[in-house]
Scaffold this active site. Structure first.
Site, PDB file in Angstrom:
ATOM      1  N   ASP A 326     -17.328 -50.817  37.790  1.00 49.67           N
ATOM      2  CA  ASP A 326     -16.460 -49.677  39.277  1.00 49.67           C
ATOM      3  C   ASP A 326     -15.253 -50.039  39.144  1.00 49.67           C
ATOM      4  O   ASP A 326     -14.892 -50.548  38.637  1.00 49.67           O
ATOM      5  CB  ASP A 326     -18.069 -50.254  40.425  1.00 49.67           C
ATOM      6  N   ASP A 597     -25.020 -50.793  42.820  1.00 51.55           N
ATOM      7  CA  ASP A 597     -24.933 -51.285  41.551  1.00 51.55           C
ATOM      8  C   ASP A 597     -26.599 -52.126  40.858  1.00 51.55           C
ATOM      9  O   ASP A 597     -25.833 -51.996  39.065  1.00 51.55           O
ATOM     10  CB  ASP A 597     -23.846 -52.190  41.148  1.00 51.55           C
TER      11      ASP A 597
END
Length: 859
Positions: A326, A597
């Site tokens: 990310d 996530d």
């Protein structure tokens, strides 16, 4: 989560009284997430027996025990194998248990956060775990939201929801909007009523989905399973072959004369010899080697800020071919900063500001509500809006104290920022005169200025994915505080900057053959600009999460191969990307810090969570925790992972060479009429003690720079390389031929059978130990001889010393006789020099071959 109407009906909106809070806790649960079910320790330990090598050893134990009981002797060998199994499984279990304890300490205080609530009609502070459905929570800038709920009031309240959305920009929240546990208030204040706590909150729901086990075998596990199958087949074939050959020889020589006691005794001897071959073929030291290698790598990686939660992840990260990361908090600092400005820098006005820089400095210091908080650990935290915090950091970097400016210049009135006005204004007194300070979107402020400013510079910053903020002012005459006829002062470009070492770290990953892909909630323009600056974009595609989700499963696999950046990604998009990449055969590592996530972290081949900024859900789902939240630590993890894999290969080369020779010698010697080359206790020394010590020696090899200069070893590549097979075959053939020659002629020394056998045993061990030097040179390249692994030399010297003691003083146990110093010198030279020369020639041959084919090392 309960709707706002349901909460009003159940608990009202004025806060709970203590009895009602206790009733709510019983009905809807406490505000703690149920930790993943931990298996009992005995189950965790037994899982270490689910290994193909361990299963082969258990089978060998069973056969050895049966034969030992039938013979009435040989139980020592059986016991030694059992000890090897217990040591290997024990080391692995201890390391994972120790890592789990460290992880629990990391999360120990996650529910102790103080929360301001209204209880019994009075504001009070309670721990986060005591929040219940219906609680009225008071929020202000800097607070973490303790539960899912609904806003009853909002005064310019902004929330950082990057843990769920990946967006670094705070989101404005209005009255009756919902807010989520795990997000943070960055600006404003408000009142929230809790609608879901603990497992029922969005964070808890995501954590619950992680309990589904989709685990796949790691590359190392798959390769060791394949190797175990090959070794077991070799041992069984050799066992059947020797039994058949000896039975045929027995019939021809008259040893087997029919169903009588003598025949039964001979058959039992044949069977015992076959069992010895099976035991010799099985690498008892391999589980020990793997456990030691993983243990050493785990400790080294922890020192390098990588807390390993799952031991095999040490190797898996070294095999990674793709990293999906990310942006916010991983590639970037998760901290908005002023990157560029229309002025050279801020300047403190002596009195009334004169220059644009002085007006911008005054505006940045006074026209805002955020402030900076210095923590004991030296970190500076922004309390309030992150954009305003960036301006304060900018002033601080130029040694300007915004607090002094606010103290000297009183604020008369403030008009807070909102989404419709896209600006904030503050009225201040300067030497008896009033001024209006305005900051906001450049396109808005330019339309409010008396003279239209040049916005070309603003456009340049916007094209570089910066958030631009403009400044203007005017003097107030009378009571006219309208935001019109402003004087344009300038602008700044603000962005969540990359970490200092990101570009170099990404380049190192790419140099190591690892494709880095960025998955972010940012818009495609911003995402592309960040990825380009980080060096991630290398001719691949940029796609939004919506576009990727719309593809069929097969099309997602095709798209994943060329994908560099996924923008506007939703929580499950990273997970879908991981699945698609794994279908291509890639070994996928995933980095992340947010709750969103967690599914991808859980289902990747190796998940890397952030230890400082990561949520507890992300850390729980991970295999490795980056304690310093630095992407650069991934490169260190890859380095150590590859070193671990290479060290296991070193040990395999060492042990398989010995086992190959021992099996062939035990098979051929009786056929040639020679005495059995090894006693049971000698095989015990070779297979157990020496293998264990060799594991310490060869698994302590330090990583070298070349490990990061070649591509990852493919998932389907065998763990035994062509170089290793050639080395095993040539070195093994030499040892077998030399051993048979000594047994048959005693050319190295010895007159009696006992002396010849002793010289053979000593020479075999010395040659095998010296071959350890060759085994250090994986893929044909010898590391620096003395540097990096002092343990190797200590262990090798120790093995030689023990071998001398065994032969000189252990004759009653090992069946040996003492040797003279001259015989020892002859053995040392005759055994060591040829083995070292053979190893050198093999390395040269592979070097020439690689150069001719133009293959890089590691290819």
């Amino acid at each position: 989560m309960l709707t706002l109407d349901e909460i009003r009906e159940y608990a009202g909106v004025n806060g709970l009284v203590s009895p009602a809070a206790e009733e709510s806790r019983k009905k809807y649960g406490a505000n703690v997430m149920t930790p993943p079910a931990r298996e009992p320790l005995w189950k965790q330990y037994l899982k270490n027996f689910d290994s193909p090598i361990i299963r082969i050893l258990l089978f060998a134990v069973a056969i050895s025990a049966i034969v030992s009981i039938a013979e009435g002797s040989g139980l020592l060998n059986t016991l030694a194998i059992i000890i090897a199994i217990l040591l290997a499984t024990g080391i692995s279990f201890y390391n994972e248990y120790h890592s789990s304890r460290e992880f629990d300490v990391l999360n120990a205080h996650r529910d102790d956060m103080a929360v301001k609530v209204v209880r019994d009609s009075n504001p009070t502070v309670v721990p986060s775990r005591d929040i219940v459905v219906g609680d009225l929570v008071l929020l202000e800038a800097g607070d973490a939201i303790p539960a899912d709920g609904w806003l009853l009031a909002s005064d310019g309240l902004f929330c950082d929801e990057s843990a769920f959305t990946g967006e670094s920009e705070p989101v404005q929240k209005e009255k009756q909007d919902n807010v989520l546990k795990g997000s943070f208030v960055t600006a404003g204040k408000g009142r929230m009523i809790a609608g879901a706590v603990g497992d029922a909150a969005e964070m808890g729901v995501i954590a619950a989905t992680l309990g589904i086990d989709h685990a796949t075998k790691t590359p190392l596990e798959s390769k060791l399973e394949t190797l175990a199958g090959l070794i077991s087949k070799f041992g069984y074939v050799m066992a059947v072959l020797i039994c058949s050959t000896l039975i045929i020889r027995g019939i021809l020589t008259g040893d087997l004369t029919g169903p009588n006691l003598a025949t039964a005794n001979h058959l039992l001897q044949y069977f015992m010899l076959a069992v010895v071959i099976v035991v010799a073929a099985v690498p008892e030291g391999l589980p020990m080697s793997v456990a030691l290698s993983l243990s050493l790598a785990m400790r080294k990686m922890t020192r390098a800020n990588c807390l390993v939660r799952r031991l095999v992840a040490c190797e898996t990260i070294g095999s990674a071919t793709s990293v999906c990361t990310d942006k916010t908090g991983t590639l970037t600092k998760n901290q908005m900063e002023v990157i560029e400005a229309s002025v050279t820098g801020p300047a403190v006005p002596a009195g009334e500001p004169v220059t644009p820089a002085e007006w911008i400095t005054l505006n940045a210091a006074v026209n805002g509500t955020a402030y900076l908080e210095e923590r004991e650990d030296g970190r500076v935290i922004v309390i309030g809006n992150s954009t305003e915090g960036a301006l304060l950091r900018w002033l601080r970097a130029h040694a300007i104290d915004y607090r002094m400016q606010r103290k000297k210049i009183p604020v008369v009135r403030q008009y807070l920022f909102d989404g419709k006005r896209k600006r904030m204004s503050t009225v201040v007194n300067l030497n008896g005169r009033r001024f209006l300070l305005v900051k906001g979107a450049p396109e808005i402020l330019s339309g409010l200025c008396a003279a239209a400013p040049d916005l070309s510079g603003v456009g340049v910053l916007a094209s570089r994915a910066m958030r631009t903020l403009a400044f203007a002012h005017r003097e107030i005459t009378g009571d006219d505080e309208n935001e019109s006829d402003l004087v344009w002062d300038g602008y700044v470009g603000i962005r969540d900057p990359l970490r200092d070492d990101i570009a170099a770290s990404v380049a190192r990953c790419q140099h190591a053959g690892i494709r880095v892909r960025m998955v972010t909630g940012d818009n495609p323009v911003t995402a592309q600009a960040i990825a380009r600056e980080a060096g991630i974009i290398k001719g691949g595609t940029v796609m939004t999460g919506k576009e990727f989700r719309a593809l069929s499963a097969e099309a997602q696999v095709t798209a994943a191969k060329s994908l560099d950046v996924m923008a506007r990604a939703e929580p499950m998009d990273k997970f879908l990307l991981v699945q698609a990449l794994q279908k291509t055969g890639a070994v996928v590592a995933v980095t992340g810090d947010g709750t969103n996530d967690a599914p991808a972290l859980k289902h990747a081949d190796v998940g890397l969570a952030m230890g400082m900024a990561g949520t507890e859900v992300a850390r729980e789902a991970s295999d490795i925790i980056l304690l310093d939240d630095s992407f650069a630590s991934i490169v260190s993890a890859v380095w150590w992972g590859r070193a671990l894999y290479e060290n296991i290969q070193r040990f395999l080369l060492f042990q398989l060479t010995i086992n190959f020779c021992a099996c062939i010698l035990v098979f051929i010697a009786p056929l040639l009429g020679y005495p059995e080359p090894f006693t049971i206790i000698e095989i015990l020394w070779i297979n157990i003690i020496m293998d264990t010590l060799a594991a310490f020696a060869l698994c302590s090899e330090a990583p070298h720079r070349g490990l990061i200069d070649h591509s990852p070893v493919p998932r389907d590549a065998p763990i035994i390389t062509p170089f290793m097979w050639v080395s095993i075959a040539i070195t093994g053939a030499f040892l077998v031929f030399s051993g048979l020659l000594q047994l048959g002629t005693g050319f190295l020394g010895g007159k009696t059978d006992a002396e010849i056998g002793t010289v053979f045993f000593a020479a075999f061990i010395i040659a095998a130990v010296i071959n350890g030097f060759n085994c250090r040179a994986m893929d044909g390249k010898m590391p620096q001889f003395f540097k990096g692994n002092p343990t190797f030399f200590l262990v090798i010297a120790g093995i030689v010393l023990i071998q001398v003691i065994i032969i000189q003083f252990g004759g009653a146990i090992f069946g040996t006789v003492p040797l003279t110093p001259e015989e020892w010198v002859t053995i040392a030279v005759a055994a060591a020099v040829p083995v070292l020369v053979i190893g050198f020639l093999i390395r040269c041959a592979f070097g020439w071959y690689r150069a001719a084919k133009k293959y890089p090392a590691g290819a």
